[in-house]
Design a protein around this motif. Structure first.
Motif, short mmCIF file in Angstrom:
data_model
loop_
_atom_site.label_atom_id
_atom_site.label_comp_id
_atom_site.label_asym_id
_atom_site.label_seq_id
_atom_site.Cartn_x
_atom_site.Cartn_y
_atom_site.Cartn_z
N CYS A 1 0.86 -1.18 0.00
CA CYS A 1 0.00 0.00 0.00
C CYS A 1 0.90 1.23 0.00
CB CYS A 1 -0.91 0.00 1.23
SG CYS A 1 -2.06 1.40 1.28
N ASP B 1 -0.36 4.52 -0.93
CA ASP B 1 -1.08 5.77 -0.71
C ASP B 1 -2.52 5.47 -0.30
OD1 ASP B 1 -1.94 8.37 -0.60
OD2 ASP B 1 -1.95 8.69 -2.77
N GLU B 2 -2.83 5.63 0.98
CA GLU B 2 -4.20 5.44 1.44
C GLU B 2 -4.85 6.81 1.51
OE1 GLU B 2 -6.67 2.81 4.74
OE2 GLU B 2 -4.48 2.72 4.66
N THR B 3 -5.53 7.16 0.42
CA THR B 3 -6.10 8.50 0.26
C THR B 3 -7.15 8.81 1.33
OG1 THR B 3 -5.77 8.23 -2.12
CG2 THR B 3 -7.17 10.06 -1.41
N SER B 4 -7.96 7.81 1.66
CA SER B 4 -9.03 7.97 2.64
C SER B 4 -9.40 6.58 3.14
CB SER B 4 -10.25 8.65 2.02
OG SER B 4 -10.83 7.81 1.04
N GLU C 1 -10.43 4.64 -0.10
CA GLU C 1 -9.65 4.61 -1.33
C GLU C 1 -8.16 4.47 -1.03
OE1 GLU C 1 -9.18 7.14 -5.52
OE2 GLU C 1 -10.35 7.96 -3.86
N ALA C 2 -7.47 3.65 -1.83
CA ALA C 2 -6.04 3.46 -1.65
C ALA C 2 -5.40 3.01 -2.95
CB ALA C 2 -5.76 2.45 -0.55
N ARG C 3 -4.09 3.25 -3.02
CA ARG C 3 -3.30 2.82 -4.18
C ARG C 3 -2.25 1.83 -3.71
NH1 ARG C 3 1.28 5.39 -6.52
NH2 ARG C 3 0.93 7.14 -5.09
N GLN D 1 -5.51 0.71 -8.03
CA GLN D 1 -6.28 1.72 -7.29
C GLN D 1 -7.65 1.13 -6.97
OE1 GLN D 1 -4.82 4.93 -7.00
NE2 GLN D 1 -6.42 5.93 -5.82
N ARG E 1 -11.39 1.89 -4.94
CA ARG E 1 -12.22 2.92 -4.35
C ARG E 1 -13.62 2.38 -4.08
NH1 ARG E 1 -15.18 7.32 -7.24
NH2 ARG E 1 -13.88 6.83 -9.06
#
Length: 359
Positions: free
Chosen positions: A91, A93-96, A99-101, A116, A118
């Motif tokens: 992981c 980038d856990e945007t929120s 949602e994560a990349r 990605q 979401r």
């Protein structure tokens, strides 16, 4: 850490970082949670005996995963269905919370691979995108969605121009469908019983089969909808047919008896949207074939100086009263509309720009 879990008011899912497979995906619709995806019975069973040479894609078989390449990896050394389905993701980038990349630790044909995920905040949907950054050459690719029907159901699709099986059965002697065979009518495919209706499930008892459905030209939105009788819901997957021009179905119904299958993998349907040859592996998918002669691409070309993306959506809804199959699915702006067999429709919110994202 082996799992990352994302959630929204309408969806929740975990990613198994060991192999990049979805786990425990559920969506909320019509006042209840639905679990549209299947996981193999043995994935958390410590008492199962696993062969030493069992690929991880089978050891942790679950939900959905990216196959890159699809089937045999006979150009670049990798396990069946590629490193994307058999090795660790991180992981990045856990945007929120929803949602994560993620990034595959290994490269594929020199490309960095990112995933990605979401969970939609306003609908029972999971948006997925995979991006190949750099790399060279081309490879067959596919999603590998798994669903299960306890008591059967109906399968519907966006328009298809042909259904076809490989030259040889993927599991010789266990197939119900004739190999090779083709049909322009999915309700009458050549089989051991004469003809078989591919829109009804199951198609036979104790069998393993694989069939490829080719998208009709000019199809704007590719879709598969599975109305599950006992579960009383509709599972659907969406794709861009320009990128993934075929939908492959794997019917797994107790035919595999070696460990860890042991005859217990039953009533499972694979919905494998892809750009690939007929389950023939990487090298054969690069060569001229029955599909390429029809103008159907069988490998995704990588971009050494840029990236290429695959976008995919998995959703589920409560079956509306009286529906026995899905007749049509269309996207109108920010509304996804499912139409039933009698003309009734059900609309849900949708990110209308999702399939139009930058390459």
């Amino acid at each position: 850490m082996d799992f990352v879990t994302l959630c929204s008011p309408n969806a929740r899912v975990s990613l198994d970082l060991r192999v990049g497979h979805l786990r425990d995906y559920s969506v909320f619709h019509n006042d209840r949670w639905h679990s549209p995806l299947h996981s193999a019975a043995w994935i958390d069973d410590e008492d199962t005996m696993f062969p030493d040479d069992l690929p991880k894609v089978e050891r942790y078989l679950s939900g959905d995963f990216l196959c890159a390449p699809f089937a045999q990896s006979d150009v670049e050394a990798a396990p069946f269905h590629g490193w994307s389905a058999n090795s660790r993701w991180d992981c990045v980038d856990e945007t929120s919370r929803s949602e994560a990349r993620f990034r595959l630790r290994k490269t594929v044909m020199g490309a960095r691979v990112e995933k990605q995920l979401r969970c939609a905040n306003d609908a029972p949907l999971l948006y997925q995108s995979h991006r190949f950054i750099g790399g060279s050459g081309a490879l067959p690719v596919a999603h590998h969605v798994l669903t299960r029907m306890e008591a059967g159901g109906r399968i519907s699709h966006s328009p298809k121009c042909l259904a076809t099986t490989p030259d040889a059965a993927t599991e010789p002697g266990l197939n119900h469908l004739i190999c090779p065979a083709t049909s322009v009518d999915p309700t009458a495919f050549p089989s051991r019983s004469g003809t078989t209706d591919l829109t009804r499930f199951p198609i036979a008892d104790v069998h393993e089969d694989f069939v490829v459905l080719i998208d009709a030209p000019d199809t704007r939105l590719g879709w598969t909808a599975v109305l599950r009788d006992a579960e009383d819901d509709i599972v659907f997957v969406l794709k861009d047919p320009k990128v993934l021009p075929v939908t492959m179905h794997w019917y797994s119904n107790g035919g595999l008896t070696t460990p860890p299958w042991n005859g217990r993998h039953r009533n499972v349907l694979g919905i494998e949207d892809g750009c690939s040859g007929l389950h023939c592996g990487h090298r054969a998918s690069l060569a001229p074939s029955k599909l390429t002669r029809m103008g159907v691409p069988t490998a995704l070309a990588l971009d050494p100086a840029g990236s290429v993306a695959i976008r995919h959506v998995i959703g589920a809804v409560q079956r509306p009263v009286g529906w026995d199959h899905v007749a049509h699915i269309e996207l109108n702006g920010d509304v996804l509309r499912l139409e039933g067999s009698s003309g009734e429709s059900l609309g849900i919110r949708f990110d209308g720009s999702f399939f139009e994202g930058p390459e």
